[in-house]
Design an enzyme around this catalytic site. Structure first.
Site, short mmCIF file in Angstrom:
data_model
loop_
_atom_site.label_atom_id
_atom_site.label_comp_id
_atom_site.label_asym_id
_atom_site.label_seq_id
_atom_site.Cartn_x
_atom_site.Cartn_y
_atom_site.Cartn_z
N LYS A 85 62.89 85.90 33.11
CA LYS A 85 62.54 87.24 32.60
C LYS A 85 63.74 88.03 32.07
O LYS A 85 63.61 88.82 31.15
CB LYS A 85 61.84 88.05 33.71
N GLU A 107 56.11 97.77 31.97
CA GLU A 107 55.02 97.61 32.93
C GLU A 107 55.36 96.39 33.78
O GLU A 107 56.13 95.53 33.36
CB GLU A 107 53.70 97.35 32.18
N SER A 366 60.47 77.92 35.81
CA SER A 366 60.66 79.28 35.30
C SER A 366 61.30 80.24 36.30
O SER A 366 61.90 81.22 35.90
CB SER A 366 59.32 79.84 34.81
C1 LIG Z 1 56.42 86.24 34.90
C2 LIG Z 1 56.62 84.83 35.25
C3 LIG Z 1 55.85 83.81 34.65
C4 LIG Z 1 54.76 84.07 33.68
O1 LIG Z 1 55.13 84.70 32.51
P1 LIG Z 1 55.26 83.95 31.11
O2 LIG Z 1 55.41 85.04 30.14
O3 LIG Z 1 54.03 83.13 30.90
O4 LIG Z 1 56.47 83.08 31.21
C5 LIG Z 1 56.13 82.50 35.01
N1 LIG Z 1 57.08 82.20 35.92
C6 LIG Z 1 57.82 83.15 36.53
C7 LIG Z 1 58.84 82.75 37.53
C8 LIG Z 1 57.61 84.50 36.21
O5 LIG Z 1 58.36 85.42 36.82
#
Ligand SMILES: *Cc1c(COP(=O)(O)O)cnc(C)c1O
Length: 385
Positions: A85, A107, A366
């Site tokens: 993020k 948000e 992610s």
């Molecule tokens: C917010 C988040 C997501 C989902 O958001 P995308 O915009 O689809 O990437 C996925 N993994 C993590 C660790 C997140 O914090």
């Protein structure tokens, strides 16, 4: 592709007052793309503040567990604040500064985008306010406290289901009113154009690094890229740099209770035309996922195009499957993934069944799972054995 659209998706479905601010944003964004100083600045903060490049890690334990295919993990969990993020938050706050805006709004659902934005705002000394549903404030108290520590004001939203989509509605309303001095940092590849394009650009660092790293390590491109899809930013950032490499297949994994691409229909939502979960009157459905970051009833318009053109495939993953993925990675590799990311690992058993030869698979990890340990414990993880 007509301007502002990905195929027939995207666009700019907004009140009149936002048209000029979005035009201004678009102009400035395209200018920064060509500006060496901006690029240098972004690269500097990516390297020294976010911790980039993140590793591409050969997951031997996982590879053995899943039939000897070669599995790599792109380690976005190693980024400062714990997920991908911050790539986007830093990029957008730098842009806000260039535009001379003095106030940042955002948000947040789980609080992760809120924390990333609060972090970027603190870094650059800008005032920051974050909209958050009261239900999410209750569920994610620790992230609320984090944002407050970082000097951000959290504004409770008690309309609708009191979650992310209501927080987005209020943030949009704030932006319409205060657009002269306020920059709205959107957390995923969603919303009116140019946001989906802009967020993709800032997150594409994930895929660009992966490409360079896998060529160095394997001397070839991967056969499959897997990533979880909430709004779709980590996945688009991972996939897009491989778009022209037709042999690299993309697979996006959604929460079964919020699977807008696998199960939704085309509608207009949060300023964009895209696949969304709605009833026959166009009312947005309530969604559910064990991972707050995937609990969103739409997905970015570029994903809708990838779906319709079959450039990517999208599958739903249940909470129980995600928890198994969560545990598998923790055990095999000593890495506790975010529950969002766990959705991508949860597809491995199905993927390897359809593979006829040894394949190279790269998965976008992610985020890290520290924030989810509580949830997992409460779901009595042990009962899943
Ligand atoms: C917010 C988040 C997501 C989902 O958001 P995308 O915009 O689809 O990437 C996925 N993994 C993590 C660790 C997140 O914090």
């Amino acid at each position: 592709m007509s301007k502002g659209y990905f195929g027939k998706f995207g666009g700019r479905y907004v009140p009149e007052t936002l048209v000029e601010p979005l035009n201004e944003l678009e102009r400035e964004f395209f200018r920064t793309l060509k500006d060496k100083r901006f690029k240098g600045e972004l690269a500097h903060y990516f390297a020294s503040f976010v911790g980039r490049p993140t590793g591409l890690y050969l997951a031997k334990g996982l590879s053995e567990r899943f039939g000897g295919h070669t599995i790599y993990l792109k380690r976005e969990d190693m980024c400062h604040t714990g997920s991908h993020k911050l790539n986007n938050a830093i990029g957008q706050v730098l842009l806000a500064r260039r535009l001379g805006k003095t106030r940042i709004i955002a948000e947040t659902g789980a609080g992760q985008h809120g924390v990333a934005t609060a972090t970027a705002a603190a870094l650059f000394g800008l005032k920051c306010e974050v909209y958050m549903g009261t239900e999410d404030i209750r569920r994610q108290a620790l992230n609320v406290f984090r944002m407050e520590l970082l000097g951000t004001k959290v504004i409770p939203v008690s309309s609708g289901s009191r979650t992310l989509k209501d927080a987005i509605n209020d943030a949009m309303r704030d932006w319409v009113t205060n657009v002269r001095d306020t920059f709205y940092v959107i957390g995923s590849v969603v919303g009116p154009y140019p946001y989906p394009l802009m967020v993709k650009e800032f997150q594409s660092v994930i895929g660009r690094e992966t490409k360079r790293q896998i060529l160095a390590l394997e001397g070839r491109l991967p056969d499959y890229l897997l990533a979880c899809v909430g709004g779709g930013s980590n996945s688009i950032g991972f996939f897009a740099p491989f778009y022209g490499d037709r042999r690299v297949k993309f697979i996006g994994l959604e929460a079964a209770g919020a699977a807008s691409l696998a199960k939704g229909s085309i509608g207009v939502f949060h300023g964009m035309k895209t696949y969304v979960l709605q009833d026959s009157d166009g009312q947005i459905n309530e969604t559910h996922s064990i991972s707050a970051g995937l609990d969103y009833p739409g997905a970015g318009p570029e994903h809708s195009m990838y779906k319709d053109t079959k450039r990517a495939e999208y599958y739903p993953i249940t909470d129980a499957e995600a928890l198994k993925g969560f545990k598998t990675l923790s055990e095999c590799e000593g890495i506790i993934p975010a529950l969002e990311s766990a959705h991508a690992f949860a597809y491995l058993p199905q993927l390897v069944k359809r593979l006829s030869r040894r394949s190279v698979i790269a998965i976008c990890l992610s985020g890290r799972g520290d924030k989810d340990v509580d949830t997992a414990v409460h779901k009595k993880l042990r009962d899943l054995r």
